[in-house]
Design a protein around this motif. Structure first.
Motif, PDB file in Angstrom:
ATOM      1  N   HIS A 151       0.809  -1.203   0.000  1.00  0.00           N
ATOM      2  CA  HIS A 151       0.000   0.000   0.000  1.00  0.00           C
ATOM      3  C   HIS A 151       0.854   1.269   0.000  1.00  0.00           C
ATOM      4  CE1 HIS A 151      -2.947  -2.936   0.635  1.00  0.00           C
ATOM      5  NE2 HIS A 151      -3.773  -2.304   1.415  1.00  0.00           N
ATOM      6  N   PHE A 152       2.097   1.137   0.414  1.00  0.00           N
ATOM      7  CA  PHE A 152       2.933   2.333   0.502  1.00  0.00           C
ATOM      8  C   PHE A 152       3.100   3.051  -0.830  1.00  0.00           C
ATOM      9  CE2 PHE A 152       4.134   0.295   4.491  1.00  0.00           C
ATOM     10  CZ  PHE A 152       4.060   1.376   5.355  1.00  0.00           C
ATOM     11  N   PRO A 153       3.328   2.344  -1.948  1.00  0.00           N
ATOM     12  CA  PRO A 153       3.437   3.059  -3.229  1.00  0.00           C
ATOM     13  C   PRO A 153       2.144   3.816  -3.579  1.00  0.00           C
ATOM     14  CG  PRO A 153       4.374   0.871  -3.439  1.00  0.00           C
ATOM     15  CD  PRO A 153       3.697   0.930  -2.099  1.00  0.00           C
ATOM     16  N   ILE A 154       1.000   3.218  -3.292  1.00  0.00           N
ATOM     17  CA  ILE A 154      -0.278   3.881  -3.587  1.00  0.00           C
ATOM     18  C   ILE A 154      -0.439   5.127  -2.724  1.00  0.00           C
ATOM     19  CG2 ILE A 154      -2.794   3.604  -3.437  1.00  0.00           C
ATOM     20  CD1 ILE A 154      -2.268   0.570  -4.030  1.00  0.00           C
TER      21      ILE A 154
ATOM     22  N   THR B 116      10.040   8.713   0.371  1.00  0.00           N
ATOM     23  CA  THR B 116      10.898   7.538   0.300  1.00  0.00           C
ATOM     24  C   THR B 116      11.484   7.215   1.665  1.00  0.00           C
ATOM     25  OG1 THR B 116      11.405   7.984  -2.029  1.00  0.00           O
ATOM     26  CG2 THR B 116      12.949   6.557  -0.829  1.00  0.00           C
ATOM     27  N   VAL B 117      11.899   8.234   2.404  1.00  0.00           N
ATOM     28  CA  VAL B 117      12.434   8.035   3.757  1.00  0.00           C
ATOM     29  C   VAL B 117      11.328   7.514   4.683  1.00  0.00           C
ATOM     30  CG1 VAL B 117      13.371   9.195   5.798  1.00  0.00           C
ATOM     31  CG2 VAL B 117      14.283   9.719   3.529  1.00  0.00           C
ATOM     32  N   VAL B 118      10.164   8.157   4.640  1.00  0.00           N
ATOM     33  CA  VAL B 118       9.039   7.726   5.486  1.00  0.00           C
ATOM     34  C   VAL B 118       8.705   6.266   5.186  1.00  0.00           C
ATOM     35  CG1 VAL B 118       6.572   8.056   5.914  1.00  0.00           C
ATOM     36  CG2 VAL B 118       8.095  10.042   5.791  1.00  0.00           C
ATOM     37  N   HIS B 119       8.578   5.957   3.919  1.00  0.00           N
ATOM     38  CA  HIS B 119       8.255   4.599   3.488  1.00  0.00           C
ATOM     39  C   HIS B 119       9.320   3.615   3.954  1.00  0.00           C
ATOM     40  CE1 HIS B 119       8.021   1.730  -0.227  1.00  0.00           C
ATOM     41  NE2 HIS B 119       7.553   1.145   0.853  1.00  0.00           N
ATOM     42  N   SER B 120      10.591   3.983   3.798  1.00  0.00           N
ATOM     43  CA  SER B 120      11.684   3.066   4.142  1.00  0.00           C
ATOM     44  C   SER B 120      11.764   2.802   5.645  1.00  0.00           C
ATOM     45  CB  SER B 120      13.023   3.594   3.627  1.00  0.00           C
ATOM     46  OG  SER B 120      13.428   4.731   4.369  1.00  0.00           O
ATOM     47  N   VAL B 121      11.232   3.701   6.447  1.00  0.00           N
ATOM     48  CA  VAL B 121      11.212   3.493   7.901  1.00  0.00           C
ATOM     49  C   VAL B 121       9.949   2.729   8.320  1.00  0.00           C
ATOM     50  CG1 VAL B 121      11.076   4.674  10.129  1.00  0.00           C
ATOM     51  CG2 VAL B 121      12.645   5.509   8.367  1.00  0.00           C
TER      52      VAL B 121
ATOM     53  N   GLU C 174       7.742   0.775   6.496  1.00  0.00           N
ATOM     54  CA  GLU C 174       7.469  -0.565   5.974  1.00  0.00           C
ATOM     55  C   GLU C 174       8.173  -1.663   6.765  1.00  0.00           C
ATOM     56  OE1 GLU C 174       6.745  -2.705   1.745  1.00  0.00           O
ATOM     57  OE2 GLU C 174       8.524  -1.449   1.876  1.00  0.00           O
ATOM     58  N   PRO C 175       9.472  -1.533   7.071  1.00  0.00           N
ATOM     59  CA  PRO C 175      10.101  -2.594   7.876  1.00  0.00           C
ATOM     60  C   PRO C 175       9.471  -2.715   9.271  1.00  0.00           C
ATOM     61  CG  PRO C 175      11.776  -1.259   6.812  1.00  0.00           C
ATOM     62  CD  PRO C 175      10.459  -0.573   6.591  1.00  0.00           C
ATOM     63  N   ALA C 176       9.077  -1.586   9.850  1.00  0.00           N
ATOM     64  CA  ALA C 176       8.430  -1.629  11.160  1.00  0.00           C
ATOM     65  C   ALA C 176       7.092  -2.360  11.066  1.00  0.00           C
ATOM     66  CB  ALA C 176       8.237  -0.213  11.705  1.00  0.00           C
ATOM     67  N   LEU C 177       6.370  -2.116   9.995  1.00  0.00           N
ATOM     68  CA  LEU C 177       5.097  -2.796   9.773  1.00  0.00           C
ATOM     69  C   LEU C 177       5.296  -4.305   9.628  1.00  0.00           C
ATOM     70  CD1 LEU C 177       2.020  -2.604   9.048  1.00  0.00           C
ATOM     71  CD2 LEU C 177       2.772  -2.473   6.670  1.00  0.00           C
ATOM     72  N   VAL C 178       6.288  -4.688   8.842  1.00  0.00           N
ATOM     73  CA  VAL C 178       6.576  -6.104   8.619  1.00  0.00           C
ATOM     74  C   VAL C 178       6.990  -6.763   9.942  1.00  0.00           C
ATOM     75  CG1 VAL C 178       8.171  -7.705   7.479  1.00  0.00           C
ATOM     76  CG2 VAL C 178       7.142  -5.823   6.187  1.00  0.00           C
TER      77      VAL C 178
END
Length: 166
Positions: free
Chosen positions: A1-4, A36-41, A43-47
């Motif tokens: 969902h992050f790209p959307i 990109t920074v927000v997403h990169s932080v 997404e791994p936390a979500l996973v």
């Protein structure tokens, strides 16, 4: 969902900032890098959170399923549990009203207390699905044991005895 979400964010910013003449290639690039920074932080936390939740759920299931087997004979398991405590820490027996009973393993007083304790453990196991409700119950129970002379250093002994019993 992050790209959307990122695409929707950039589109929304473009729609809002273009009329004001602020949306430029440089602003778009800055927002793209920020997302990109927000997403990169995130997404791994979500996973990681999802994995932890799965692991917690699996642990709870294993505890509850194995406890169901213990419940078939709580009194016998309770007596084994307390006898193990007294084997690990013989001095712990002095904390109990049945400390002077001759044949402790066959004592009705020990059996009654052991059954009560094991039923309480069962309630805690059942409460694992609602830990926020369970916490104050356990805190109250821990506090209530202070009047009997129970000390923090006794808890690892109890834990060891419980694991041995199971």
């Amino acid at each position: 969902h992050f790209p959307i979400v990122g695409e929707a964010l950039l589109w929304t910013l473009e729609q809002g900032l273009t009329p004001a003449g602020v949306w430029t290639a440089e602003v778009k690039d800055a927002w793209t890098k920020t997302w990109t920074v927000v997403h990169s932080v995130m997404e791994p936390a979500l996973v990681e959170a999802a994995k932890a939740s799965e692991s917690k759920d699996q642990a709870m299931k294993l505890v509850q399923e194995s406890w169901a087997l213990v419940e078939k004979d709580l009194d016998a398991h309770g007596i084994k549990f307390f006898m193990r405590i007294f084997t690990i820490a013989p001095g712990a027996l002095q904390l109990f009203s049945f400390k002077d009973v001759k044949d402790l393993e066959k004592s009705p007083e020990l059996a009654a207390h052991a059954g009560t304790v094991m039923r309480t453990v069962g309630q805690a196991v059942a409460g694992l699905s609602d830990v926020q409700t369970l916490i104050p119950v356990l805190q109250s129970l821990g506090g209530a044991h202070a009047k009997y002379g129970v000390q923090p250093e006794h808890f690892p002994i109890v834990g060891e005895a419980l694991l041995w019993t199971l």
